[in-house]
Write a protein that holds these residues in place. Structure first.
Motif, short mmCIF file in Angstrom:
data_model
loop_
_atom_site.label_atom_id
_atom_site.label_comp_id
_atom_site.label_asym_id
_atom_site.label_seq_id
_atom_site.Cartn_x
_atom_site.Cartn_y
_atom_site.Cartn_z
N PHE A 148 -5.56 0.18 -5.89
CA PHE A 148 -4.80 -0.57 -4.89
C PHE A 148 -6.01 -0.30 -3.29
CE2 PHE A 148 -0.49 0.45 -6.77
CZ PHE A 148 -0.56 -0.77 -7.87
N SER A 199 -2.91 3.44 -9.40
CA SER A 199 -2.92 3.48 -8.26
C SER A 199 -3.77 3.75 -7.31
CB SER A 199 -1.27 4.30 -7.61
OG SER A 199 -2.24 5.58 -8.43
N ASN A 253 5.87 2.51 -16.02
CA ASN A 253 6.01 1.27 -15.30
C ASN A 253 4.92 0.69 -14.20
OD1 ASN A 253 7.89 0.21 -17.10
ND2 ASN A 253 9.45 1.27 -15.94
N GLY A 254 3.89 0.98 -14.37
CA GLY A 254 2.70 1.15 -13.59
C GLY A 254 3.43 1.44 -12.49
N GLY A 255 3.94 2.07 -11.79
CA GLY A 255 3.62 3.23 -10.46
C GLY A 255 4.42 4.41 -10.88
N GLY A 256 5.88 4.56 -10.06
CA GLY A 256 6.64 5.08 -9.96
C GLY A 256 7.93 5.04 -10.97
N ALA A 266 -1.34 4.84 -15.40
CA ALA A 266 -0.63 4.68 -13.67
C ALA A 266 -1.76 5.11 -12.38
CB ALA A 266 1.04 4.57 -13.32
N GLY A 323 2.97 8.70 -14.30
CA GLY A 323 3.37 7.68 -13.60
C GLY A 323 4.12 6.61 -14.70
N TYR A 327 6.98 9.11 -10.87
CA TYR A 327 6.02 10.00 -10.87
C TYR A 327 5.99 11.40 -11.39
CZ TYR A 327 2.97 6.80 -8.75
OH TYR A 327 2.29 5.47 -8.63
N SER A 371 9.36 10.04 -6.65
CA SER A 371 9.14 8.20 -6.57
C SER A 371 7.49 7.87 -6.24
CB SER A 371 10.07 7.55 -5.61
OG SER A 371 9.95 7.97 -4.70
N GLU A 372 7.17 8.79 -5.54
CA GLU A 372 6.15 8.49 -4.86
C GLU A 372 4.30 9.36 -5.39
OE1 GLU A 372 5.19 6.39 -2.92
OE2 GLU A 372 7.29 5.57 -3.08
N TYR A 373 3.66 9.22 -5.48
CA TYR A 373 2.66 10.47 -5.92
C TYR A 373 1.55 10.97 -4.84
CZ TYR A 373 -1.91 11.54 -7.90
OH TYR A 373 -3.18 12.43 -8.42
#
Length: 223
Positions: A204, A201, A152-155, A197, A150, A157, A113-115
């Motif tokens: 941010f 990230s 949907n724009g994030g996780g 993605a 990634g 990954y 879930s996290e990069y």
């Protein structure tokens, strides 16, 4: 009033400088992953592998095949794209000449879930068991391609590494010698900074800077 103008100018310069630094971030984590793989192989007395952009682009297509479903990677629900998809979908999407496809001699795939930084992804995600280590150090490989993306724009990954035993000049040949850049995500050997993605990230980290700038601007104008 003069002091407020100076504060405004300093804020603009500060934010611009920060954005300039961010724009210079062109590191490709897929290239860094390949570097970690080759470093680990040579440390173990195995040969260094050729970084194939055609194979790497196919690795990114391999990731996209999962459509963001992290549960399909590993475990009881693990899935693997059919061999036919390489010729029917992956190669055309990358601009790889189908006649130059070479058998895949190994594959490493991970998702969380996290990069993670490339070095962490290599050690903690891809090298999860003895089988992974065996694949990494196999003498059957001659080339490698890595991809990260990634969803949907994030996780979550995804990290994918494909190995092959083809010759660098004759396998996974790109039409016009240029790979079709696919978004989001990035792949090794493409001379392209990571996008979509992953790159999003990174931006941010600019939000605290922007917030500080807005506060200073509000103060300068007496808002």
């Amino acid at each position: 009033m003069a002091n407020k103008i100076w504060i405004l100018l300093l804020c603009i310069l500060f934010i611009s400088a920060s954005a300039s630094v961010q724009n210079k971030v062109t590191d490709n984590p897929a290239d860094q992953l390949v570097a970690a793989i080759n470093s680990n192989r040579t440390a173990g007395k195995a040969s260094s592998l050729y970084s194939s952009p055609g194979l790497a682009c196919i690795a990114l297509q391999y990731i996209k095949r999962y459509q963001g479903d992290c549960t399909a990677v590993g475990g009881p629900k693990a899935e693997k794209p059919a061999d036919s998809e390489f010729a029917e979908t992956f190669a055309p999407n990358c601009g790889v000449e189908v006649s130059t496809l070479t058998p895949i001699t190994g594959r490493l795939l991970g998702c969380q879930s996290e990069y993670a930084k490339p070095s962490e992804a290599f050690s903690n995600i891809l090298m999860e068991n003895e089988k992974s280590i065996e694949i990494l150090h196999s003498k059957n490989h001659t080339e490698v391609g890595a991809a990260v993306s990634g969803s949907n724009g994030g996780g979550p990954y995804f990290w994918c590494v494909l190995f092959s035993n083809g010759r660098s000049n004759n396998s996974f040949v790109l039409e016009g010698h240029v790979a079709k850049i696919s978004r989001p995500g990035c792949f090794s050997g493409a001379n392209d900074e990571c996008s979509g993605a992953i790159a999003l990230s990174k931006t941010f980290h600019l939000w605290p800077i922007a917030a500080a700038g807005l506060i200073a601007l509000a103060y300068a104008f007496g808002i």
